[in-house]
Scaffold this motif. Structure first.
Motif, PDB file in Angstrom:
ATOM      1  N   PHE A 123       0.808  -1.214   0.000  1.00  0.00           N
ATOM      2  CA  PHE A 123       0.000   0.000   0.000  1.00  0.00           C
ATOM      3  C   PHE A 123       0.846   1.273   0.000  1.00  0.00           C
ATOM      4  N   GLY A 124       2.128   1.101  -0.318  1.00  0.00           N
ATOM      5  CA  GLY A 124       3.004   2.262  -0.402  1.00  0.00           C
ATOM      6  C   GLY A 124       3.362   2.867   0.933  1.00  0.00           C
ATOM      7  N   ASP A 141     -11.126   9.531  -1.232  1.00  0.00           N
ATOM      8  CA  ASP A 141     -12.500   9.789  -1.656  1.00  0.00           C
ATOM      9  C   ASP A 141     -12.547  10.219  -3.111  1.00  0.00           C
ATOM     10  N   ASN A 142     -11.705  11.196  -3.443  1.00  0.00           N
ATOM     11  CA  ASN A 142     -11.644  11.719  -4.809  1.00  0.00           C
ATOM     12  C   ASN A 142     -10.292  12.382  -5.004  1.00  0.00           C
ATOM     13  N   PHE A 185      -2.660   7.766   0.608  1.00  0.00           N
ATOM     14  CA  PHE A 185      -4.084   7.515   0.387  1.00  0.00           C
ATOM     15  C   PHE A 185      -4.354   6.049   0.080  1.00  0.00           C
ATOM     16  N   ALA A 186      -5.421   5.559   0.661  1.00  0.00           N
ATOM     17  CA  ALA A 186      -5.842   4.171   0.479  1.00  0.00           C
ATOM     18  C   ALA A 186      -7.053   4.132  -0.441  1.00  0.00           C
ATOM     19  N   LYS A 187      -6.954   3.369  -1.499  1.00  0.00           N
ATOM     20  CA  LYS A 187      -8.112   3.182  -2.377  1.00  0.00           C
ATOM     21  C   LYS A 187      -9.119   2.252  -1.696  1.00  0.00           C
ATOM     22  N   ARG A 188     -10.369   2.369  -2.097  1.00  0.00           N
ATOM     23  CA  ARG A 188     -11.397   1.527  -1.494  1.00  0.00           C
ATOM     24  C   ARG A 188     -11.230   0.077  -1.940  1.00  0.00           C
ATOM     25  N   LEU A 189     -11.456  -0.829  -0.999  1.00  0.00           N
ATOM     26  CA  LEU A 189     -11.307  -2.269  -1.225  1.00  0.00           C
ATOM     27  C   LEU A 189     -12.550  -2.993  -0.730  1.00  0.00           C
ATOM     28  N   PRO A 190     -12.753  -4.248  -1.144  1.00  0.00           N
ATOM     29  CA  PRO A 190     -13.796  -5.057  -0.513  1.00  0.00           C
ATOM     30  C   PRO A 190     -13.588  -5.088   0.996  1.00  0.00           C
TER      31      PRO A 190
END
Length: 620
Positions: free
Chosen positions: A420-421, A463-464, A487-492
């Motif tokens: 996740f960097g 979020d954006n 920033f973390a992208k949305r995941l299941p």
């Protein structure tokens, strides 16, 4: 004729002033003098529609059309009535006929756009708003409606520009100023934020329709202001209707609970509530779902469907039709799981289809409407000295008010910080709250925390892209390298829960706390640090931490919150002790005991049934 004209002028004046019943009486008198006057029938239909007499309004508008079938405005008005009655295709046909008769009638295009928004086709609505604006570039309402569609599509940058234009055209457009404020918060665009907030609050306190309740919670910590906002919004959007006629039905040995929600799918409300649905005592309760959303095909939706006695799709029903269905089903207690959040149907409650009506979970605040009887809370989120700010009676649960599902699965995937960097070494603060909850004051504290811990980073949800860029720019303004804001992208959900374990400490926001996101972190074993706020929304994390017996993670002031966040980074052994306590308490304290929580909730429901008969004021 002079008498007729004077009566008609007086009737129209009453319509404009909001005296709809008086206008109806005057127009009915005018019709006796001139029964073939199409305009009188048309104005009479408006007066009836504005009182909720939609079937009668339809009869009046049809009479007007019969006399003068070439009036495009009348056909557009008929479309509005049909839309209210849920007859959507007929409404579209009327709007299209209006456009054919009046090709330059921008309002008909605007009306079609509104209809498509109502049936959850925001993308389809845009072309009609564009046509309305092309015809009438100064049409502020169409511009504002288009901005709402863009917000639903999460096109926040475009929405902001349309709101700006609409405000320039019509500074007093109802609730638009608050939409402007909330959209800026969604984008973390803080330029001029204090002045804008002050303008919104000042207007609202003077009785103006400046803002809707949900967006205001992200920045307002005054329970008094939030109560006023809810009351203004409820009176404007969802006024009380004439209650449905009482019907007799045979007594049932079980209490029938109706849950009305637009989020019976893989979404935060259902993530919290599904275990409760499954845990209800079937010997004492029947539970029914009134669904204003959609089936997303998820495993969670399958669990939800299986848990209910019956699910009803109310998406294509009018508020009145949905209310009649609820009454016919014999619901004793109707629970509003949306309030002013998400895909709710507040208007259904305005008809009072159930003897007891309850505000719970989806909206952490008062509905501000007389037809909602109870708000389910706990003594932390609504202390006794705050009860006056809520129009509902307060039904207290003994522990945390927020439901939780102990069946939630955490992925067993082996995740690393590199995935996740995140830096392999160093302290990782995180906050997975929505970006609109991040205020400049909270961000100031976070940046001082990072400065005090030079090897630390802050991990936020994405979020954006605009919000992310703005947050990094704000970090630089405060002397923090932009690369330290990640920033973390949305995941299941299962994977999202698992990645919490890569962080060291969850930092909460004010004035709107982490709610589901705090439960996520605690369930995954990540300590949460909060500061107890001054409103329901700002005291939720304190309630959660109390219920899991981690009071040391509740700061009483922003200064204490900041100091503790720094201390935990500098003393990892102290943080490790908290982690151990969290793991020990996760399954032994009330917070994640879904079975015990459901029993407490059922006891509250039984108390409400008794309260409906004895006029009991508070349930403790």
């Amino acid at each position: 004729m002079q008498t007729l004209n004077k009566q008609l002028e007086n009737a129209i004046r009453n319509l404009q002033d909001g005296h709809f019943n008086e206008a109806e009486s005057l127009l009915s008198a005018c019709l006796k003098l001139d029964p073939q006057n199409a305009d009188i029938h048309r104005f009479l239909s408006i007066a009836k529609a504005l009182q909720g007499k939609n079937q009668e309004a339809l009869e009046s508008i049809n009479a007007s059309i019969k006399i003068n079938p070439q009036n495009g405005i009348t056909h557009s008005n008929k479309g509005n009535i049909l839309r209210t009655l849920g007859r959507h295709q007929e409404a579209i046909d009327c709007y299209q006929l209006a456009i054919k008769l009046l090709p330059g009638y921008a309002e008909a295009f605007n009306n079609i756009g509104n209809l498509y928004q109502e049936i959850k086709q925001a993308q389809e609505s845009l072309q009609y708003y564009d046509q309305a604006i092309l015809i009438a570039p100064g049409y502020a309402n169409a511009m504002a409606n288009k901005s709402n569609a863009l917000l639903k599509l999460k096109l926040y940058d475009q929405a902001l520009e349309h709101i700006k234009t609409a405000l320039q055209l019509s500074p007093n457009e109802p609730f638009l100023l608050g939409n402007y404020l909330h959209t800026k918060m969604l984008l973390c665009d803080w330029e001029g934020l204090d002045a804008l907030y002050s303008q919104v609050i000042a207007g609202m306190r003077s009785g103006q329709k400046t803002t809707e309740p949900f967006g205001l919670q992200g920045i307002c910590d005054s329970e008094a202001d939030l109560a006023v906002c809810a009351q203004i919004f409820a009176a404007d959007h969802f006024p009380a209707q004439n209650p449905l006629p009482a019907v007799s039905r045979p007594p049932s040995p079980k209490i029938r609970i109706g849950y009305l929600c637009g989020e019976f799918r893989d979404q935060a409300t259902s993530i919290l509530m599904t275990g409760v649905y499954e845990s209800h005592d079937q010997d004492r309760f029947e539970i029914y779902a009134f669904d204003n959303g959609w089936d997303d095909g998820s495993p969670l939706r399958a669990r939800i469907t299986a848990a209910f006695t019956q699910m009803f799709d109310i998406t294509r029903l009018t508020d009145l039709q949905a209310a009649q269905l609820i009454q016919e089903t014999g619901i004793d207690i109707l629970v509003n799981l949306n309030g002013y959040f998400g895909d709710g149907r507040q208007g259904v409650f305005a008809y009072r289809p159930a003897p007891v009506q309850v505000n719970y979970l989806g909206f952490p605040g008062t509905i501000g409407a007389p037809y909602i009887d109870y708000l389910i809370a706990d003594p932390i989120v609504i202390p006794s000295d705050s009860q006056s700010f809520y129009s509902e009676k307060i039904a207290y649960l003994p522990h945390c008010y927020q439901a939780n599902d102990f069946k939630r699965i955490i992925s067993d995937s082996v995740l690393t910080r590199a995935d996740f960097g995140l830096p392999e070494q160093g302290f990782v603060y995180c906050c997975f709250n929505n970006n609109y909850k991040i205020t400049p004051a909270t961000f100031d504290i976070w940046m001082r925390i990072l400065q005090a811990s030079p090897t630390s980073v802050l991990w936020l949800i994405e979020d954006n892209p605009t919000a992310g860029n703005n947050l990094q720019k704000e970090a630089v303004k405060r002397g923090v390298d932009a690369s330290r804001i990640l920033f973390a992208k949305r995941l299941p959900l299962t994977e999202h829960l698992a990645r919490h374990r890569l962080a060291d400490l969850f930092l909460d926001t004010l004035p709107y706390n982490a709610h589901t996101t705090a439960s996520d972190a605690l369930w995954a074993g990540l300590p949460v640090l909060t500061c107890k706020g001054n409103s329901f929304a700002g005291r939720v994390a304190a309630s959660l931490l109390t219920a899991i017996n981690l009071p040391e993670m509740i700061a009483s002031s922003p200064a204490e919150y900041e100091a503790l966040a720094i201390e935990l980074a500098h003393h990892p052994e102290k943080l490790q002790q908290t982690r151990v306590r969290l793991e020990q308490h996760r399954l032994t304290t009330p917070l994640f005991n879904t079975t015990s929580f459901t029993k407490d909730l059922e006891a509250v429901y039984e108390g409400m049934m008794g309260g409906a008969q004895t006029n009991k004021i508070k349930i403790l």
